[in-house]
Write a protein that holds these residues in place. Structure first.
Motif: not given
Length: 140
Positions: A78-84, A95-98
């Motif tokens: 939600x903060x835009x710090x990671x993408x799923x 898959x989680x990515x910074x």
């Protein structure tokens, strides 16, 4: 510490636990200035260090409960710090990515954590800080 019985004050295990509580408080306060908690920091560090991971693997590596991991990932997303994203090999996995914004936030968190470390170790000389770090590493 003055109210603590003297016999306790001389126990290394008690001293370590008190130092850890102080360190934990300082780190929580430092991360609070960035509006995050230790879970957030741990997740971003793992992603920056290890690259993209499945959400489940990330939770296992960091010993974060599955439901807590989902909540932390959602907050960071939600903060835009990671993408799923869905794993192409197994559509049941995320898959989680910074993200670049997550990397920038992590840099700010690192600075805040560094300040907390300096505050915690302020009574020690640089040589004593290095010695303490070496000794703690041996204990662990």
């Amino acid at each position: 510490m003055k109210d603590t019985p003297k016999r306790l004050q001389h126990l290394p295990s008690w001293q370590l636990s008190q130092a850890a509580l102080n360190g934990d408080r300082l780190v929580n306060e430092a991360l609070g200035t960035e509006g995050v908690r230790k879970y957030h920091f741990r997740v971003l560090v793992a992603l920056e260090d290890d690259g993209p991971l499945s959400q489940a693997e990330l939770g296992r590596r960091l010993a974060i409960d599955r439901s807590d991991m989902a909540a932390v990932a959602a907050e960071l997303e939600q903060r835009g710090y990671l993408a799923r994203t869905r794993d192409e090999q197994d559509r049941r996995r995320n898959v989680v990515t910074i993200t670049p914004a997550g990397g920038e936030a992590l840099a700010r968190m690192d600075e805040a954590i560094d300040g907390a470390q300096r505050a915690l170790l302020a009574p020690l000389s640089e040589a004593e800080r290095q010695q303490l770090t070496r000794l703690l590493a041996r204990l662990l």
